[in-house]
Design a protein around this motif. Structure first.
Motif, PDB file in Angstrom:
ATOM      1  N   PHE A  84      54.346  94.550  96.396  1.00 55.17           N
ATOM      2  CA  PHE A  84      54.046  95.511  94.676  1.00 55.17           C
ATOM      3  C   PHE A  84      52.228  94.925  94.435  1.00 55.17           C
ATOM      4  O   PHE A  84      52.380  93.610  94.634  1.00 55.17           O
ATOM      5  CB  PHE A  84      54.787  95.833  94.069  1.00 55.17           C
ATOM      6  N   THR A  85      51.696  96.042  93.664  1.00 55.80           N
ATOM      7  CA  THR A  85      50.484  95.682  93.131  1.00 55.80           C
ATOM      8  C   THR A  85      50.766  95.623  91.733  1.00 55.80           C
ATOM      9  O   THR A  85      50.915  97.426  91.705  1.00 55.80           O
ATOM     10  CB  THR A  85      49.347  95.991  93.182  1.00 55.80           C
ATOM     11  N   ALA A  86      50.003  94.976  90.761  1.00 58.83           N
ATOM     12  CA  ALA A  86      50.644  95.096  88.991  1.00 58.83           C
ATOM     13  C   ALA A  86      48.976  96.015  88.879  1.00 58.83           C
ATOM     14  O   ALA A  86      48.125  95.212  89.080  1.00 58.83           O
ATOM     15  CB  ALA A  86      51.141  95.003  87.622  1.00 58.83           C
ATOM     16  N   TRP A  87      48.814  97.001  88.243  1.00 60.12           N
ATOM     17  CA  TRP A  87      46.944  97.375  87.772  1.00 60.12           C
ATOM     18  C   TRP A  87      47.371  98.357  86.550  1.00 60.12           C
ATOM     19  O   TRP A  87      48.287  98.107  86.012  1.00 60.12           O
ATOM     20  CB  TRP A  87      46.624  97.958  88.793  1.00 60.12           C
ATOM     21  N   THR A  88      46.202  97.901  85.621  1.00 65.86           N
ATOM     22  CA  THR A  88      45.921  99.049  84.785  1.00 65.86           C
ATOM     23  C   THR A  88      44.154  98.958  84.883  1.00 65.86           C
ATOM     24  O   THR A  88      43.690  98.518  85.406  1.00 65.86           O
ATOM     25  CB  THR A  88      46.194  98.895  83.567  1.00 65.86           C
ATOM     26  N   GLU A  89      44.114  99.899  83.491  1.00 69.57           N
ATOM     27  CA  GLU A  89      42.374 100.088  84.072  1.00 69.57           C
ATOM     28  C   GLU A  89      42.054  99.825  82.475  1.00 69.57           C
ATOM     29  O   GLU A  89      42.270 101.247  81.306  1.00 69.57           O
ATOM     30  CB  GLU A  89      42.038 101.308  84.375  1.00 69.57           C
ATOM     31  N   LEU A  90      40.838  99.379  82.457  1.00 73.64           N
ATOM     32  CA  LEU A  90      40.486  98.732  80.854  1.00 73.64           C
ATOM     33  C   LEU A  90      39.091  99.980  80.449  1.00 73.64           C
ATOM     34  O   LEU A  90      38.251  99.370  81.963  1.00 73.64           O
ATOM     35  CB  LEU A  90      40.215  97.090  80.858  1.00 73.64           C
ATOM     36  N   GLY A 144      43.061  89.492  86.314  1.00 71.49           N
ATOM     37  CA  GLY A 144      42.294  89.642  85.455  1.00 71.49           C
ATOM     38  C   GLY A 144      41.430  89.092  84.692  1.00 71.49           C
ATOM     39  O   GLY A 144      41.847  87.389  84.755  1.00 71.49           O
ATOM     40  N   VAL A 145      40.583  89.655  84.444  1.00 73.33           N
ATOM     41  CA  VAL A 145      39.264  88.295  83.825  1.00 73.33           C
ATOM     42  C   VAL A 145      39.605  88.115  82.409  1.00 73.33           C
ATOM     43  O   VAL A 145      39.928  88.763  81.526  1.00 73.33           O
ATOM     44  CB  VAL A 145      37.968  89.169  83.790  1.00 73.33           C
ATOM     45  N   LYS A 146      39.184  86.330  81.914  1.00 74.87           N
ATOM     46  CA  LYS A 146      40.287  86.072  80.400  1.00 74.87           C
ATOM     47  C   LYS A 146      40.020  86.996  79.560  1.00 74.87           C
ATOM     48  O   LYS A 146      40.554  87.162  78.788  1.00 74.87           O
ATOM     49  CB  LYS A 146      40.253  84.620  80.847  1.00 74.87           C
ATOM     50  N   ASP A 147      37.991  86.603  78.705  1.00 72.76           N
ATOM     51  CA  ASP A 147      38.129  87.125  78.004  1.00 72.76           C
ATOM     52  C   ASP A 147      38.110  88.469  78.210  1.00 72.76           C
ATOM     53  O   ASP A 147      38.778  88.911  76.496  1.00 72.76           O
ATOM     54  CB  ASP A 147      36.602  87.056  77.736  1.00 72.76           C
ATOM     55  N   LEU A 148      38.075  89.507  78.835  1.00 75.71           N
ATOM     56  CA  LEU A 148      38.123  90.739  79.022  1.00 75.71           C
ATOM     57  C   LEU A 148      39.632  90.905  78.456  1.00 75.71           C
ATOM     58  O   LEU A 148      39.932  91.493  77.606  1.00 75.71           O
ATOM     59  CB  LEU A 148      38.195  91.762  80.805  1.00 75.71           C
ATOM     60  N   THR A 149      40.829  90.526  79.203  1.00 75.06           N
ATOM     61  CA  THR A 149      41.493  90.745  78.601  1.00 75.06           C
ATOM     62  C   THR A 149      42.710  90.351  77.523  1.00 75.06           C
ATOM     63  O   THR A 149      43.301  91.128  76.103  1.00 75.06           O
ATOM     64  CB  THR A 149      43.107  90.193  79.882  1.00 75.06           C
ATOM     65  N   GLU A 150      42.098  89.287  76.923  1.00 80.84           N
ATOM     66  CA  GLU A 150      42.388  88.548  75.793  1.00 80.84           C
ATOM     67  C   GLU A 150      41.496  89.636  74.710  1.00 80.84           C
ATOM     68  O   GLU A 150      41.981  90.589  73.262  1.00 80.84           O
ATOM     69  CB  GLU A 150      41.715  87.725  75.371  1.00 80.84           C
ATOM     70  N   THR A 151      40.680  89.980  74.936  1.00 80.10           N
ATOM     71  CA  THR A 151      39.770  91.069  73.668  1.00 80.10           C
ATOM     72  C   THR A 151      40.337  92.376  73.469  1.00 80.10           C
ATOM     73  O   THR A 151      40.951  93.306  72.654  1.00 80.10           O
ATOM     74  CB  THR A 151      37.985  91.284  74.239  1.00 80.10           C
ATOM     75  N   LYS A 152      40.803  93.309  74.975  1.00 77.79           N
ATOM     76  CA  LYS A 152      41.628  94.316  75.284  1.00 77.79           C
ATOM     77  C   LYS A 152      43.279  94.533  74.999  1.00 77.79           C
ATOM     78  O   LYS A 152      43.402  95.067  74.035  1.00 77.79           O
ATOM     79  CB  LYS A 152      41.760  94.728  76.043  1.00 77.79           C
ATOM     80  N   TYR A 212      49.467  94.401  79.298  1.00 83.49           N
ATOM     81  CA  TYR A 212      48.582  95.147  79.915  1.00 83.49           C
ATOM     82  C   TYR A 212      48.516  96.159  81.185  1.00 83.49           C
ATOM     83  O   TYR A 212      47.640  96.669  81.422  1.00 83.49           O
ATOM     84  CB  TYR A 212      46.783  94.695  79.774  1.00 83.49           C
ATOM     85  N   TYR A 213      49.615  95.140  82.217  1.00 86.99           N
ATOM     86  CA  TYR A 213      49.457  96.308  83.207  1.00 86.99           C
ATOM     87  C   TYR A 213      50.153  97.157  82.616  1.00 86.99           C
ATOM     88  O   TYR A 213      51.732  97.068  83.125  1.00 86.99           O
ATOM     89  CB  TYR A 213      50.708  95.121  84.133  1.00 86.99           C
ATOM     90  N   ASP A 214      50.658  98.162  82.897  1.00 87.02           N
ATOM     91  CA  ASP A 214      50.815  99.835  82.599  1.00 87.02           C
ATOM     92  C   ASP A 214      50.768 100.637  83.773  1.00 87.02           C
ATOM     93  O   ASP A 214      51.846 101.347  84.188  1.00 87.02           O
ATOM     94  CB  ASP A 214      50.584 100.875  81.409  1.00 87.02           C
ATOM     95  N   ARG A 215      50.991 100.114  85.009  1.00 87.67           N
ATOM     96  CA  ARG A 215      50.981 100.525  86.669  1.00 87.67           C
ATOM     97  C   ARG A 215      51.759  99.580  87.673  1.00 87.67           C
ATOM     98  O   ARG A 215      51.180  99.098  87.077  1.00 87.67           O
ATOM     99  CB  ARG A 215      50.113 101.278  86.947  1.00 87.67           C
ATOM    100  N   ILE A 216      52.137  99.768  88.598  1.00 88.84           N
ATOM    101  CA  ILE A 216      52.247  98.925  89.190  1.00 88.84           C
ATOM    102  C   ILE A 216      52.564 100.144  90.645  1.00 88.84           C
ATOM    103  O   ILE A 216      53.883 101.449  90.635  1.00 88.84           O
ATOM    104  CB  ILE A 216      53.897  98.544  89.083  1.00 88.84           C
TER     105      ILE A 216
END
Length: 289
Positions: free
Chosen positions: A63-69, A158-166, A173-177
């Motif tokens: 499986f792949t967990a993913w999201t769009e920021l 996830g890029v660390k500063d992106l995920t922490e900011t968002k 933050y992974y809302d799709r699998i």
């Protein structure tokens, strides 16, 4: 005579239009299929650590967990150009989510994929494989250019500063699998095995009549079964309308609409060609007598 020739030309025109629409319908369906197999919508998003924990306990199901920021800053470090765009963040191989695109392997934190439109905005070209870009404060090497998503970047881990900011440091933050196998039963089993709060996104209903077949219970006389199946399909379609859709899902839904439209117009043109050919044949038979 000219009237007869006119019917023949009109019939040929309808036939050519039907063939052209059939070609476009197949292309739209293939593009819709490019959004991956079966996708789960998670009402409670996963944190950064949970996907790996599932892999350690999963029964061999890929499986792949993913999201769009949204509104991520992407920069060309050489030219200094900068764009605000979407970032598709994956935990797992990109092959499941984007099966027709160049593969971004699971755990590759050095590479990324870039959408065609974003490549043009940053570099003025799509020949950018091997070039470096800055996503947030990290530099990544472009492994390929994709037309789905048409804009934005795709990255693994996830890029660390992106995920922490968002989302916050430990927030979900992974809302799709996307589950390998392409069957709704596999996705349902994945939800149950991992105790996840989610539902299956039945995008396949938009490009096929499978949902009509699934309405039929085991026995025609099973009236409660008809009611339960109808309620389930109503919920499935309602979910597609209600959720906040990402660019992959919007693209897939757009291609499904084009597919259905072209199929309907193809049928109309084929019927028109048949009527005109029938009229032409009758004219020939009448003139022969």
């Amino acid at each position: 005579m000219w009237k007869t020739i006119g019917k023949l030309m009109l019939a040929l025109g309808f036939l050519l239009a039907a063939l052209g629409l059939a070609f476009h319908a197949v292309r739209a369906k293939n593009q819709a299929d490019a959004s991956g197999p079966v996708t789960l919508y998670l009402e409670t998003p996963l944190s950064a650590k949970e996907p790996q924990a599932f892999r350690e306990t999963a029964d061999g199901m890929a499986f792949t967990a993913w999201t769009e920021l949204p509104d991520v800053t992407v920069t060309d470090p050489d030219l200094g150009r900068m764009v605000q765009t979407d970032a598709l963040v994956l935990d797992g191989s990109s092959e499941l989510v984007l099966p027709l695109a160049p593969v971004l392997p699971q755990g590759d934190t050095d590479g990324c994929l870039i959408g065609e439109e974003t490549a043009w905005e940053l570099f003025g070209s799509t020949q950018v494989t091997g070039d470096g870009i800055c996503i947030g404060n990290e530099t990544r090497v472009i492994l390929g250019v994709v037309d789905l998503p048409q804009s934005g970047v795709v990255l693994s881990g996830g890029v660390k500063d992106l995920t922490e900011t968002k989302t916050g440091e430990d927030g979900g933050y992974y809302d799709r699998i996307t589950v390998d196998g392409g069957k709704a039963e596999d996705a349902e089993m994945f939800l149950v095995q991992n105790g996840l709060d989610g539902k299956i996104l039945r995008l396949d209903y938009l490009r096929s009549l499978r949902w009509l077949i699934e309405l039929i219970p085991g026995k025609w006389s099973d009236f409660p079964g008809w009611k339960d199946n109808f309620t389930q399909k109503k919920e499935d379609f309602g979910l597609l309308l209600q959720i906040n859709k990402n660019s992959i899902e919007l693209y897939c839904m757009h291609q499904c609409v084009l597919y259905v439209r072209d199929m309907v117009l193809e049928a109309v043109c084929a019927a028109g060609a048949l009527v005109c050919f029938t009229g032409f044949e009758k004219k020939l038979s009448g003139s022969g007598n």
